[in-house]
Each structure stands twice: as C-alpha cells, then as structure tokens.
Design an enzyme around this catalytic site. Structure first.
Site, short mmCIF file in Angstrom:
data_model
loop_
_atom_site.label_atom_id
_atom_site.label_comp_id
_atom_site.label_asym_id
_atom_site.label_seq_id
_atom_site.Cartn_x
_atom_site.Cartn_y
_atom_site.Cartn_z
N TYR A 129 46.46 35.19 50.60
CA TYR A 129 47.72 35.59 50.57
C TYR A 129 48.34 36.17 51.71
O TYR A 129 47.83 37.22 52.09
CB TYR A 129 48.21 36.72 49.17
CG TYR A 129 49.73 36.90 49.01
CD1 TYR A 129 50.28 36.08 48.15
CD2 TYR A 129 50.33 37.95 49.67
CE1 TYR A 129 51.53 36.43 47.76
CE2 TYR A 129 51.52 38.23 49.58
CZ TYR A 129 52.31 37.56 48.59
OH TYR A 129 53.55 37.76 48.51
N GLN A 193 53.57 35.59 41.32
CA GLN A 193 53.69 34.27 40.81
C GLN A 193 52.72 33.65 41.73
O GLN A 193 52.00 32.30 41.22
CB GLN A 193 55.03 33.63 40.77
CG GLN A 193 55.77 33.58 42.04
CD GLN A 193 56.73 34.90 42.08
OE1 GLN A 193 56.43 35.87 41.76
NE2 GLN A 193 57.81 34.85 42.93
N ASN A 223 52.40 43.59 48.30
CA ASN A 223 53.03 44.58 47.56
C ASN A 223 52.21 44.88 46.17
O ASN A 223 51.54 44.40 45.49
CB ASN A 223 54.80 44.46 47.35
CG ASN A 223 55.12 43.06 46.54
OD1 ASN A 223 54.27 42.86 45.68
ND2 ASN A 223 56.11 42.79 46.73
N GLN A 268 52.69 53.12 62.23
CA GLN A 268 52.05 52.63 60.77
C GLN A 268 53.40 52.84 59.85
O GLN A 268 53.60 52.22 58.94
CB GLN A 268 51.02 53.23 60.42
CG GLN A 268 49.79 52.76 61.17
CD GLN A 268 49.50 51.28 61.15
OE1 GLN A 268 49.38 50.75 60.26
NE2 GLN A 268 49.78 50.89 62.47
N HIS A 271 55.77 50.03 58.60
CA HIS A 271 55.28 48.89 57.72
C HIS A 271 56.21 49.01 56.33
O HIS A 271 56.39 47.88 55.86
CB HIS A 271 53.74 49.04 57.39
CG HIS A 271 52.84 48.39 58.36
ND1 HIS A 271 52.82 47.10 58.51
CD2 HIS A 271 52.06 49.19 59.23
CE1 HIS A 271 51.81 46.80 59.36
NE2 HIS A 271 51.44 47.87 59.97
N GLU A 337 43.01 54.36 55.23
CA GLU A 337 42.68 53.02 55.71
C GLU A 337 42.30 52.89 57.34
O GLU A 337 41.31 52.17 57.62
CB GLU A 337 44.20 52.37 55.56
CG GLU A 337 43.87 50.91 55.85
CD GLU A 337 45.33 50.17 55.87
OE1 GLU A 337 45.48 48.92 55.77
OE2 GLU A 337 46.21 51.04 55.65
N HIS A 338 43.12 53.56 58.05
CA HIS A 338 42.75 53.66 59.62
C HIS A 338 42.58 55.01 59.94
O HIS A 338 43.40 56.03 59.69
CB HIS A 338 44.08 53.05 60.03
CG HIS A 338 44.49 51.82 59.95
ND1 HIS A 338 45.62 51.51 59.08
CD2 HIS A 338 43.99 50.35 60.29
CE1 HIS A 338 45.81 50.33 58.67
NE2 HIS A 338 45.15 49.63 59.48
N ASP A 371 45.32 46.08 64.35
CA ASP A 371 46.32 45.32 63.72
C ASP A 371 46.36 43.56 64.24
O ASP A 371 46.70 43.02 63.37
CB ASP A 371 47.79 45.81 63.58
CG ASP A 371 47.90 46.90 62.67
OD1 ASP A 371 47.25 47.14 61.88
OD2 ASP A 371 48.91 47.81 63.01
N GLU A 425 10.50 46.43 24.51
CA GLU A 425 11.91 46.33 24.46
C GLU A 425 12.32 45.62 23.17
O GLU A 425 13.76 45.44 22.91
CB GLU A 425 12.46 45.65 25.56
CG GLU A 425 12.38 46.46 26.83
CD GLU A 425 13.11 45.63 27.94
OE1 GLU A 425 13.59 44.45 27.91
OE2 GLU A 425 13.22 46.45 29.10
N HIS A 430 10.96 36.71 24.58
CA HIS A 430 10.63 36.76 25.83
C HIS A 430 9.03 36.70 26.19
O HIS A 430 8.76 36.13 27.00
CB HIS A 430 11.25 38.06 26.51
CG HIS A 430 12.66 38.10 26.59
ND1 HIS A 430 13.52 37.87 25.75
CD2 HIS A 430 13.37 38.34 27.80
CE1 HIS A 430 14.88 38.06 26.05
NE2 HIS A 430 14.72 38.22 27.54
#
Length: 439
Positions: A129, A193, A223, A268, A271, A337-338, A371, A425, A430
């Site tokens: 994406y 979607q 988003n 930043q 953004h 994040e950074h 970036d 067990e 088994h």
C-alpha cells in the site's frame, strides 16, 4: 509554539509518565466498525464496489482498477530527470542494505540420523500500500518493493489512491517508481477498500478469473482507516504494522545547533496534523534557542497551517531532563518512530538506545535522509510499538521454516523420552505413533 515540560525533578524510573509524554490520540479500534461495511461491500460486489468507493472517497471514478502498463511506461518517460536520478540512487542504496538483511539458513546435527534445518521461505504474494492523500510518496514504493524483492517474493501488487487531477490514476511519480522497480501490477485503489481488495481478491468481469488475486501479506503505511482495515482483516492476511502518524524525537545537549534541531522537528510535522515532534534535552539554552528557531522558520512555510497544528498539538513538545541518563530513560519510554541524537558524543548515546524504530546518529544524519536515500527503510513502528516491533525489512517478507530429517536410528535415540512425555501429558496416541516405529 512547542510546549515545555520540566521532568528534572521526576523519578523517571518509577513515575507513570503515560500522561506526560506527548502522544497522538489515535484510536484504531474505534475505526474498525466504520470500515467494516466497506470491507463487506468489496467482499460482496468486488470491482463495482471499489469503483463506487473511489468515486465517493477520492472524488474520481477510475476507468479501470488495474493501471494499464502503457500508463506506467508514460509516467516513467515523462518523469523529471532529477527525480528519476534521485529515485534510482534511493533504490540502489536500499537494495544494498536490504540484500544484506537476508538471513542465512542453518543445518543442525543433533546426533546420528537426527538433523533439523532452519530455512527461510519468501511469502508467495504481497500487497503493497502506497499512500496518496496529503502528499505524494514514490519513496514509499521504494521502501515497500525493495525488501520484498530482496526476499524473493514471487508476486507483488501495488495499490495507491486514484487522483482526480490525474484522470483516476495514482500519482504519476508513484507509477514511475513502480516502473523503475519492474512492478507492473498496480491498482488505482486507496483506503480501507484497497486493503480489502488485496486481502479478499477481486474477480474479473466474467467471474472466471482474478482481476486482483488475494495476497498473503499487506505492508505499507496509511491513514487510520487503512490501519483499521489491516486490523479487521488480520488473520485473512498477515500485516506488517498498524502505522500511526509520523513521529520524531531528538535527543540534544548544549552542543547541538538549535536551527538544525528546529528544522528537523518541523520537517516531520508537515506529514500530518497529528504528526509528533518531540525534543528531549538537558539544556535550558537549547530549549530557548529551539523555540526561537521554530518561531522563525515556520512562518511562510509551504504547509504552515498544518505544521502549526502538529507542533501545538498534545503529541508534540519539549521535555527538559536532568542529564543524558534521564534523556535515554524518557526516550526508551517514548519509543519513537525516528530518533535523532545530536549530542557531544552521539555514538555513545546511540549505543544505549533500546526502543526506537530507527536511530539517526549525529547532526548530519537527519530523519529526512532516512525518508529518502539513507538506504534504510522509512516504514517504521509508531505509537510506542518500537518497544516490541521492527521497521519494514527483508525478513518481513520471509517465513522461518524448519525441516526435520530423522532416520530410524535418530528416532530410536529419543523414542523412550517421547513416550514418557506423551503419557505424562495424557496423549497416549502420540506415544503409540512413536512406539509403532520402534517395534
């Protein structure tokens, strides 16, 4: 413009700083009910639903969901040569870094006739994406595609929102980046979607085949609706992360250049209005000078209103600390994040960082470098998830698979122990499966 919080008297090791440390208020869970009908529409009506949703949310109805190969070629042919050169260099550097991330397999001999191999297998098909709302992100094409290709993924599908000003196609620079990377399966779809299309697949008009076949994994930033769709569809698909608004934290002492720190915080904030810009410093002088530099640099900037919204929001601010020890404690709690480090000895500080998506060491390693052209990946964990998650990388697109090869002699060496464990067990079948081979 930036609020200042004095933490010098706070015992960072024991205090609850959750209400003090700046953080964007993003509730992905609350968005899941809103996007569930969208997912259902795509599931029930396929391509028709995607075209209707594009018209509703993007203001344009694409001529087709799949971008024609001719459009990709034209976008590359008409690309600004300077932008093309920059993208090619970004791709070159990213390929080198991500190729080095491919893990080596191993073969472990545990005894006579007892071998376990650890091997890495690429995901079969991936959906990538690429956002297309407030800005254009050809760089995100690079950051998604390069590690997938380095991992050896066999099929890649890129999707990006249709643009009204480009006749219902994704932005031409995004298309050009796909062409540069050799990706020809590109779709004009965005939002929740698009994630649904990738996860569920969409049949062609006659229903006999796939217009877009389902993928195994979806990666890439987006988003809150994209993040909510990832959450709703996880299990049907694997996902990289639920990316939130961009974040930068800067650890700076009195040796830092205030105008550079201010510029990085501002960079930043363009953004998103929810982007977070945080300065952590032990210098009152730097606090004063950075505040002055921000006030000097913001007026007249291209995204001035958005920058002001981000910098004055609760997610941004300056944290004044006692010393670098406390700065590191606060930084690890924030888990940004950074993380930039602009101090007297940045390497020593960087060596002690535990929680950050990516660490930028020294005054000449600003976040915008990462970036675009550092060679590192800019799809990184946000909202404190760097405490437990990594950024997008080659291993994201690989699965660890174990291959077990035992001979009769190898099995005999552990048969008695397995039968004892199985009995303990309460799983006698088994043990019986082992005992049969020992007779």
């Amino acid at each position: 413009m930036l609020s200042v919080t004095d933490l010098r008297a706070v015992d960072t090791a024991t205090a609850d700083l959750s209400s003090i440390i700046p953080r964007a208020d993003v509730d992905v869970a609350s968005m899941v009910p809103a996007i569930t009908p969208i997912i259902d529409e795509v599931r029930e009506r396929g391509a028709a639903a995607l075209l209707d949703l594009a018209e509703r949310f993007d203001g344009v109805r694409p001529a087709s969901l799949r971008v024609p190969v001719e459009a990709l070629a034209e976008a590359l042919a008409t690309l600004d040569p300077r932008v093309r050169a920059a993208l090619e260099e970004s791709i070159r550097r990213a390929r080198l870094v991500h190729a080095a991330q491919v893990p080596a397999g191993s073969r472990v001999e545990l005894g006579e006739g007892a071998v376990v191999e650890n091997r890495w297998v690429p995901v079969g098909r991936v959906g990538l994406y690429v956002p297309g709302g407030r800005a254009v992100y050809p760089s995100s094409v690079v950051m998604n595609v390069v590690p997938a290709q380095a991992a050896g993924v066999g099929a890649l599908a890129v999707t990006s929102p249709p643009q009204r000003e480009h006749g219902g196609l994704p932005h031409p620079t995004v298309l050009a980046a796909c062409a540069l990377l050799g990706v020809d399966e590109v779709y004009a779809a965005g939002g929740a979607q698009a994630v649904a299309m990738l996860a569920l697949g969409v049949r062609d008009d006659d229903g006999d085949g796939w217009l877009c076949a389902p993928v195994d994994l979806v990666t890439g930033p987006g988003n809150v609706y994209v993040a909510a769709a990832k959450r709703a569809l996880q299990g049907t698909i694997g996902v990289d992360a639920e990316a939130g608004p961009s974040e930068i934290a800067v650890i700076a002492d009195g040796t830092a250049r205030a105008d550079w720190v201010a510029a990085d915080l501002i960079s930043q904030s363009e953004h998103d209005p929810l982007a977070a810009s945080v300065l952590i410093t032990d210098s009152e002088e730097i606090v004063r000078d950075v505040l002055a530099a921000v006030e000097a640099q913001v007026p007249g900037s291209f995204h001035e209103e958005q920058i002001r919204t981000a910098l004055t929001g609760p997610q941004s601010g300056i944290l004044l600390v006692r010393d670098m020890e406390q700065a590191l404690e606060v930084s690890d709690l924030y888990a940004t994040e950074h993380l930039e480090i602009q101090t007297r000895d940045p390497d020593a500080v960087a060596a002690r960082v535990r929680n950050a998506g990516a660490v930028f060491v020294g005054p000449h390693s600003p976040v915008p470098l990462g970036d675009y052209s550092a060679g590192s990946n800019h799809v990184l964990p946000t909202s404190g998830t760097a405490r437990h998650s990594s950024g997008l990388n080659t291993v994201t697109f690989l699965r660890s698979q174990q291959v077990i090869r035992y001979t009769a002699e190898g099995l005999a060496g552990v048969a008695e122990g397995i039968e004892a464990l199985a009995a303990d067990e309460g799983l006698p079948a088994h043990g019986a499966a082992i005992a049969l081979r020992s007779e």
